[in-house]
Design an enzyme around this catalytic site. Structure first.
Site, PDB file in Angstrom:
ATOM      1  N   HIS A  81       1.065  -0.925   0.108  1.00  0.00           N
ATOM      2  CA  HIS A  81      -0.018   0.301   0.188  1.00  0.00           C
ATOM      3  C   HIS A  81       1.118   0.934   0.109  1.00  0.00           C
ATOM      4  O   HIS A  81       0.960   2.198  -0.764  1.00  0.00           O
ATOM      5  CB  HIS A  81      -0.807  -0.217   0.881  1.00  0.00           C
ATOM      6  CG  HIS A  81      -1.614   0.556   1.399  1.00  0.00           C
ATOM      7  ND1 HIS A  81      -2.544   1.718   0.692  1.00  0.00           N
ATOM      8  CD2 HIS A  81      -1.228   2.402   2.422  1.00  0.00           C
ATOM      9  CE1 HIS A  81      -2.908   3.118   1.159  1.00  0.00           C
ATOM     10  NE2 HIS A  81      -2.202   3.494   1.957  1.00  0.00           N
ATOM     11  N   ASP A 110       7.874  23.156 -25.281  1.00  0.00           N
ATOM     12  CA  ASP A 110       7.122  21.836 -24.638  1.00  0.00           C
ATOM     13  C   ASP A 110       8.234  21.261 -23.947  1.00  0.00           C
ATOM     14  O   ASP A 110       9.143  22.055 -23.464  1.00  0.00           O
ATOM     15  CB  ASP A 110       7.666  20.712 -25.719  1.00  0.00           C
ATOM     16  CG  ASP A 110       7.213  18.400 -25.567  1.00  0.00           C
ATOM     17  OD1 ASP A 110       7.150  18.692 -24.764  1.00  0.00           O
ATOM     18  OD2 ASP A 110       6.248  18.452 -26.790  1.00  0.00           O
ATOM     19  N   TRP A 146       7.428  -0.462   3.139  1.00  0.00           N
ATOM     20  CA  TRP A 146       8.195   0.724   2.598  1.00  0.00           C
ATOM     21  C   TRP A 146       9.645   0.929   2.998  1.00  0.00           C
ATOM     22  O   TRP A 146      10.285   1.051   2.329  1.00  0.00           O
ATOM     23  CB  TRP A 146       7.564   1.021   2.229  1.00  0.00           C
ATOM     24  CG  TRP A 146       7.268   2.915   2.906  1.00  0.00           C
ATOM     25  CD1 TRP A 146       6.796   3.013   4.364  1.00  0.00           C
ATOM     26  CD2 TRP A 146       8.422   3.967   2.428  1.00  0.00           C
ATOM     27  NE1 TRP A 146       7.542   3.856   4.638  1.00  0.00           N
ATOM     28  CE2 TRP A 146       7.908   4.669   3.372  1.00  0.00           C
ATOM     29  CE3 TRP A 146       8.767   4.749   0.990  1.00  0.00           C
ATOM     30  CZ2 TRP A 146       8.272   5.703   3.426  1.00  0.00           C
ATOM     31  CZ3 TRP A 146       8.953   5.370   1.155  1.00  0.00           C
ATOM     32  CH2 TRP A 146       9.123   6.242   2.580  1.00  0.00           C
ATOM     33  N   SER A 173      13.274   7.141 -13.767  1.00  0.00           N
ATOM     34  CA  SER A 173      12.051   7.294 -13.551  1.00  0.00           C
ATOM     35  C   SER A 173      12.244   8.763 -13.318  1.00  0.00           C
ATOM     36  O   SER A 173      12.087   9.764 -14.328  1.00  0.00           O
ATOM     37  CB  SER A 173      10.800   6.471 -13.769  1.00  0.00           C
ATOM     38  OG  SER A 173       9.954   7.351 -13.927  1.00  0.00           O
ATOM     39  N   SER A 174      11.718   9.518 -11.741  1.00  0.00           N
ATOM     40  CA  SER A 174      12.190  10.378 -11.531  1.00  0.00           C
ATOM     41  C   SER A 174      13.389  11.212 -11.280  1.00  0.00           C
ATOM     42  O   SER A 174      13.034  12.082 -11.855  1.00  0.00           O
ATOM     43  CB  SER A 174      12.333  10.002  -9.639  1.00  0.00           C
ATOM     44  OG  SER A 174      10.496   9.031  -9.542  1.00  0.00           O
ATOM     45  N   HIS A 257      13.352  11.385   4.337  1.00  0.00           N
ATOM     46  CA  HIS A 257      12.495  13.135   4.578  1.00  0.00           C
ATOM     47  C   HIS A 257      11.741  13.480   3.545  1.00  0.00           C
ATOM     48  O   HIS A 257      11.029  14.380   3.460  1.00  0.00           O
ATOM     49  CB  HIS A 257      13.204  14.126   5.818  1.00  0.00           C
ATOM     50  CG  HIS A 257      11.997  14.115   6.727  1.00  0.00           C
ATOM     51  ND1 HIS A 257      11.029  14.156   7.235  1.00  0.00           N
ATOM     52  CD2 HIS A 257      11.919  15.974   6.530  1.00  0.00           C
ATOM     53  CE1 HIS A 257      10.497  14.824   7.927  1.00  0.00           C
ATOM     54  NE2 HIS A 257      10.440  16.261   7.437  1.00  0.00           N
ATOM     55  N   GLU A 259      12.422  13.180   1.084  1.00  0.00           N
ATOM     56  CA  GLU A 259      10.597  12.261  -0.293  1.00  0.00           C
ATOM     57  C   GLU A 259       9.099  12.787   0.243  1.00  0.00           C
ATOM     58  O   GLU A 259       8.291  13.588  -0.404  1.00  0.00           O
ATOM     59  CB  GLU A 259      10.842  10.558   0.175  1.00  0.00           C
ATOM     60  CG  GLU A 259       9.315   9.953  -0.724  1.00  0.00           C
ATOM     61  CD  GLU A 259       9.437  10.176  -1.744  1.00  0.00           C
ATOM     62  OE1 GLU A 259      10.704  10.759  -2.610  1.00  0.00           O
ATOM     63  OE2 GLU A 259       8.513  10.240  -2.594  1.00  0.00           O
ATOM     64  N   TYR A 261       8.675  15.836   1.572  1.00  0.00           N
ATOM     65  CA  TYR A 261       8.823  17.418   0.563  1.00  0.00           C
ATOM     66  C   TYR A 261       8.447  17.855  -0.724  1.00  0.00           C
ATOM     67  O   TYR A 261       8.229  18.247  -1.083  1.00  0.00           O
ATOM     68  CB  TYR A 261      10.224  18.140   1.178  1.00  0.00           C
ATOM     69  CG  TYR A 261       9.507  18.236   2.220  1.00  0.00           C
ATOM     70  CD1 TYR A 261       8.609  19.638   3.260  1.00  0.00           C
ATOM     71  CD2 TYR A 261      10.099  17.159   3.788  1.00  0.00           C
ATOM     72  CE1 TYR A 261       8.611  19.494   4.466  1.00  0.00           C
ATOM     73  CE2 TYR A 261      10.207  18.354   4.791  1.00  0.00           C
ATOM     74  CZ  TYR A 261       9.234  18.586   5.706  1.00  0.00           C
ATOM     75  OH  TYR A 261       9.189  19.341   6.980  1.00  0.00           O
ATOM     76  N   SER A 272      -0.936  27.719  -3.822  1.00  0.00           N
ATOM     77  CA  SER A 272      -0.864  29.431  -4.637  1.00  0.00           C
ATOM     78  C   SER A 272      -1.133  29.537  -5.469  1.00  0.00           C
ATOM     79  O   SER A 272      -1.598  30.781  -5.995  1.00  0.00           O
ATOM     80  CB  SER A 272       0.878  29.433  -4.372  1.00  0.00           C
ATOM     81  OG  SER A 272       1.560  28.862  -3.103  1.00  0.00           O
ATOM     82  N   HIS A 306      15.443  11.800  13.123  1.00  0.00           N
ATOM     83  CA  HIS A 306      13.582  12.312  13.433  1.00  0.00           C
ATOM     84  C   HIS A 306      13.127  11.160  13.401  1.00  0.00           C
ATOM     85  O   HIS A 306      12.155  10.692  14.350  1.00  0.00           O
ATOM     86  CB  HIS A 306      13.090  14.191  13.395  1.00  0.00           C
ATOM     87  CG  HIS A 306      12.622  14.475  12.245  1.00  0.00           C
ATOM     88  ND1 HIS A 306      12.780  14.405  12.208  1.00  0.00           N
ATOM     89  CD2 HIS A 306      11.914  13.072  11.815  1.00  0.00           C
ATOM     90  CE1 HIS A 306      11.412  14.988  10.615  1.00  0.00           C
ATOM     91  NE2 HIS A 306      11.387  14.028  10.308  1.00  0.00           N
ATOM     92  N   HIS A 307      13.234  10.053  12.353  1.00  0.00           N
ATOM     93  CA  HIS A 307      12.740   8.979  12.227  1.00  0.00           C
ATOM     94  C   HIS A 307      13.248   8.011  12.677  1.00  0.00           C
ATOM     95  O   HIS A 307      12.539   7.027  13.576  1.00  0.00           O
ATOM     96  CB  HIS A 307      12.000   8.855  10.191  1.00  0.00           C
ATOM     97  CG  HIS A 307      12.124   9.650   9.995  1.00  0.00           C
ATOM     98  ND1 HIS A 307      10.503  10.024   9.735  1.00  0.00           N
ATOM     99  CD2 HIS A 307      12.942  11.084   9.053  1.00  0.00           C
ATOM    100  CE1 HIS A 307       9.760  10.685   8.598  1.00  0.00           C
ATOM    101  NE2 HIS A 307      11.222  11.241   8.551  1.00  0.00           N
ATOM    102  N   THR A 332       6.608  27.042   7.550  1.00  0.00           N
ATOM    103  CA  THR A 332       5.341  26.427   6.878  1.00  0.00           C
ATOM    104  C   THR A 332       4.312  27.644   7.189  1.00  0.00           C
ATOM    105  O   THR A 332       3.304  27.621   6.505  1.00  0.00           O
ATOM    106  CB  THR A 332       5.217  25.273   7.745  1.00  0.00           C
ATOM    107  OG1 THR A 332       6.467  24.130   7.252  1.00  0.00           O
ATOM    108  CG2 THR A 332       4.439  24.738   7.354  1.00  0.00           C
ATOM    109  N   LYS A 335       3.616  30.115   5.020  1.00  0.00           N
ATOM    110  CA  LYS A 335       3.248  29.986   3.367  1.00  0.00           C
ATOM    111  C   LYS A 335       1.953  29.700   3.928  1.00  0.00           C
ATOM    112  O   LYS A 335       1.023  30.826   3.099  1.00  0.00           O
ATOM    113  CB  LYS A 335       3.399  28.444   3.168  1.00  0.00           C
ATOM    114  CG  LYS A 335       5.077  28.289   2.748  1.00  0.00           C
ATOM    115  CD  LYS A 335       5.719  27.615   2.248  1.00  0.00           C
ATOM    116  CE  LYS A 335       4.546  26.780   0.532  1.00  0.00           C
ATOM    117  NZ  LYS A 335       5.268  28.419  -0.295  1.00  0.00           N
ATOM    118  N   ARG A 454       1.659   0.575  14.965  1.00  0.00           N
ATOM    119  CA  ARG A 454       1.377  -0.232  13.693  1.00  0.00           C
ATOM    120  C   ARG A 454       1.773  -1.332  13.065  1.00  0.00           C
ATOM    121  O   ARG A 454       2.373  -2.405  13.769  1.00  0.00           O
ATOM    122  CB  ARG A 454       2.083   1.350  12.995  1.00  0.00           C
ATOM    123  CG  ARG A 454       2.601   2.510  13.033  1.00  0.00           C
ATOM    124  CD  ARG A 454       3.648   2.880  12.642  1.00  0.00           C
ATOM    125  NE  ARG A 454       3.703   3.249  11.222  1.00  0.00           N
ATOM    126  CZ  ARG A 454       4.793   3.665  10.445  1.00  0.00           C
ATOM    127  NH1 ARG A 454       5.455   3.968  10.819  1.00  0.00           N
ATOM    128  NH2 ARG A 454       4.930   3.286   9.112  1.00  0.00           N
TER     129      ARG A 454
END
Lengths: 536, 37
Positions: A81, A110, A146, A173-174, A257, A259, A261, A272, A306-307, A332, A335, A454
């Site tokens: 998932h 293009d 994951w 790809s990315s 991390h 990722e 963002y 925006s 922090h993870h 943040t 924003k 979890r």
């Protein structure tokens, strides 16, 4: 205010040859609009595949005890998932939007590297076929989470090399997509469009593309080392051979991390764009938004541990990562303030994209605040690996990223299809999604604070009520998304009012200067953008 | 693309520099793993 003027020729250019007919149009596509469409369709498909897995998870968790799936399969469901939603749904949806809108917003004909663009997309279906095929293997799909932590992940069966290969393909790809976006933005802007005059969605994607370029190779390196540990006798992460399993966590979260963002910065760009249009005011603090985005991107590189507070680290490390994480609240906050100030005394209307944007502000902020709670080391040691974390990142990713993408789809759908979507159904979709997303994820905060871990298929009976409520929310949220599919299909089939070139009430930006639907080729001659600051 | 805003050579150069950065990051982190792992 916008004074971008599309060249009359450019707006109608490209009619000299249309797209190829039949399957060739899609397989050999080099047009940014066609490739954008394929990305969006692919991500919607993956959204439903990942959503189906989520519904299986929630169905099992509706009551305590084991009802429908065995624990091993449950672990496969949670792992797959996450992988499908992150790499198959959210990221490709943002890339699809970038493909469609970045050239239109900067007045480019293009993407700079159209053939590589084709390759970037067509890698993905193969990567996900590989990944999904593992469900049918002996031993089943990847089940170690994951995050693929060793040594657990090295105990997987045949699915392991398939997972690693699929991740490598997604990474390639990315990276190619990111290179294409950076090169396009830096080289193909309309002549008078300086960097600070770029629309905020383009800015958000420029910064996101740099993040992708910086961290996707890190993930690729990490999984390459896992692969060699498993098959080629190395011991990067194997303690028995002198390796360090915690090193994997450091490397993974150095990718992981930023990722987060990568999935939320383009959402900031979308919000925006939407809010100024429906508040009928220019975006408040355009420049400060750019600096806030850059600041968030920079800080995302220095908060990874922090993870891993529970892994154990020196006190100075804990303090550094705690305070650096909290620091992200400052840009943040800038924003959120700017979006609120944009709406302040604006002549607001509440069409579906605006509803999704406003909902984003409230619900993403909840995810942000729970993130601040998790940043506090002693609290995190309590919350770690509980449903509180699940609630936190789902608030960031679902009413955050996914709502922004849905808002963007409603906002630009008339430009893509030439047909206005059904506003009544759009609003129904919005209200059902907003109500059910909270029914689904809000109780998870309480579950986590009460100590429910979890990634478990069974739980103590004290958690039964909130789990039942969350499952009802999941079913409601999942079914609500079928309305979205119906609305999109109707618009694509041309069932609805014809959209004008501007679509909304005097929106700002070059994309609104071309007809709706946007012709196959646009801006073959560069548009003129006045020297007056276009978007400030 | 009939009227590029930037020369194809510059586009290629930018792309190659970015690709080189990606490869360097990839190899750099594997090297880090080899040193620390």
């Amino acid at each position: 205010m916008t004074t971008a003027v599309a060249d009359g020729h450019a707006a109608h250019a490209g009619e000299h040859h249309g797209p190829q007919k039949g399957w060739r149009r899609w397989v050999f596509a080099t047009n940014h609009k066609d490739i954008g469409t394929m990305y969006l369709v692919f991500s919607l498909t993956m959204f439903f595949v990942g959503g189906t897995l989520a519904l299986l998870i929630r169905t099992e968790l509706f009551q305590p005890g084991l009802q429908f799936v065995n624990p091993a399969f449950f672990n496969q469901l949670t792992t797959m998932h996450a992988l499908i939603m992150i790499f198959g749904a959210v990221m490709p949806s943002m890339v699809g939007l970038a493909n469609w809108m970045v050239p239109l917003q900067i007045g480019a004909p293009d993407m700079a590297l159209p053939r590589m663009n084709n390759w970037s997309f067509w890698i993905l279906p193969f990567a996900f076929t590989l990944l999904l095929s593992t469900f049918f293997m002996q031993g089943g799909a990847p089940a170690g989470g994951w995050t693929m932590y060793p040594p657990l992940t090295l105990q997987m069966g045949n699915s392991f090399p398939f997972l690693i290969f699929a991740i490598h393909l997604m990474g390639i790809s990315s990276i190619m997509g990111a290179i294409n976006i950076i090169v396009t933005i830096l080289n193909l802007r309309a002549p008078d469009m300086s960097l600070l005059k770029m629309p905020m969605f383009v800015w958000s994607w420029l910064i996101t593309a740099y993040l992708l370029l910086g961290v996707m190779p890190v993930l690729a390196g990490a999984v390459t080392m896992l692969l060699t540990d498993q098959f080629f006798g190395t011991s990067f992460f194997l303690a028995a051979g002198g390796g360090d399993p915690v090193l994997y966590q450091h490397i993974f979260w150095f990718f992981g991390h930023p990722e987060v963002y990568i999935m939320i910065l383009p959402a900031f760009g979308i919000i925006s764009e939407i809010i100024p249009t429906f508040a009928r005011k220019p975006l408040f603090g355009h420049e400060s938004m750019v600096y806030a985005l850059s600041c968030i991107a920079f800080l995302s590189f220095v908060v990874w541990a922090h993870h891993m507070f529970t892994v154990g680290m020196p006190l100075t490390g804990q303090l550094f990562f705690m305070f650096a994480t909290m620091l992200i609240a400052v840009p943040t906050g800038v924003k959120i303030f700017n979006w609120t100030a944009t709406m302040w005394r604006g002549s607001m209307t509440f069409e579906t994209p605006m509803l999704f944007a406003i909902s984003f502000l409230f619900l993403f902020s909840i995810g942000g605040f729970s993130g601040l709670m998790l940043a506090i080391v002693p609290a995190d040691i309590q919350y770690h690996d509980t449903y509180f974390v699940v609630a936190h990142f789902h608030y960031v990713l679902v009413p955050g990223s996914v709502f922004a993408v849905l808002g963007a789809a409603y906002y630009w759908l008339p430009k893509w299809t030439g047909t206005m979507y059904n506003e009544t159904l759009g609003k129904l979709h919005f209200w059902l999604s907003t109500i059910f997303v909270n029914v689904l994820f809000f109780p998870m905060h309480f579950l986590g604070l009460a100590g429910m871990p979890r990634r478990i298929p069974d739980y103590s009976t004290q958690f039964a009520d909130f789990n039942a409520i969350a499952t009802i929310g999941a079913i409601g949220f999942g079914l609500s998304q079928l309305i979205f599919v119906y609305v999109v299909v109707q618009a694509v089939r041309g069932k609805g009012k014809r959209a004008t070139a501007e679509v909304w009430d005097h929106p700002k930006g070059l994309e609104w200067t071309v007809p709706s639907p946007a012709p196959h080729h646009t801006f073959e001659t560069p548009p003129r953008v006045s020297t007056e600051a276009a978007f400030t | 693309m009939t009227e590029p805003r930037s020369s194809p050579a510059r586009i290629r150069r930018t792309a190659l520099i970015l690709a080189a950065v990606a490869v360097a990051v990839y190899l750099g982190f594997i090297l880090l793993g080899a040193i620390r792992g």
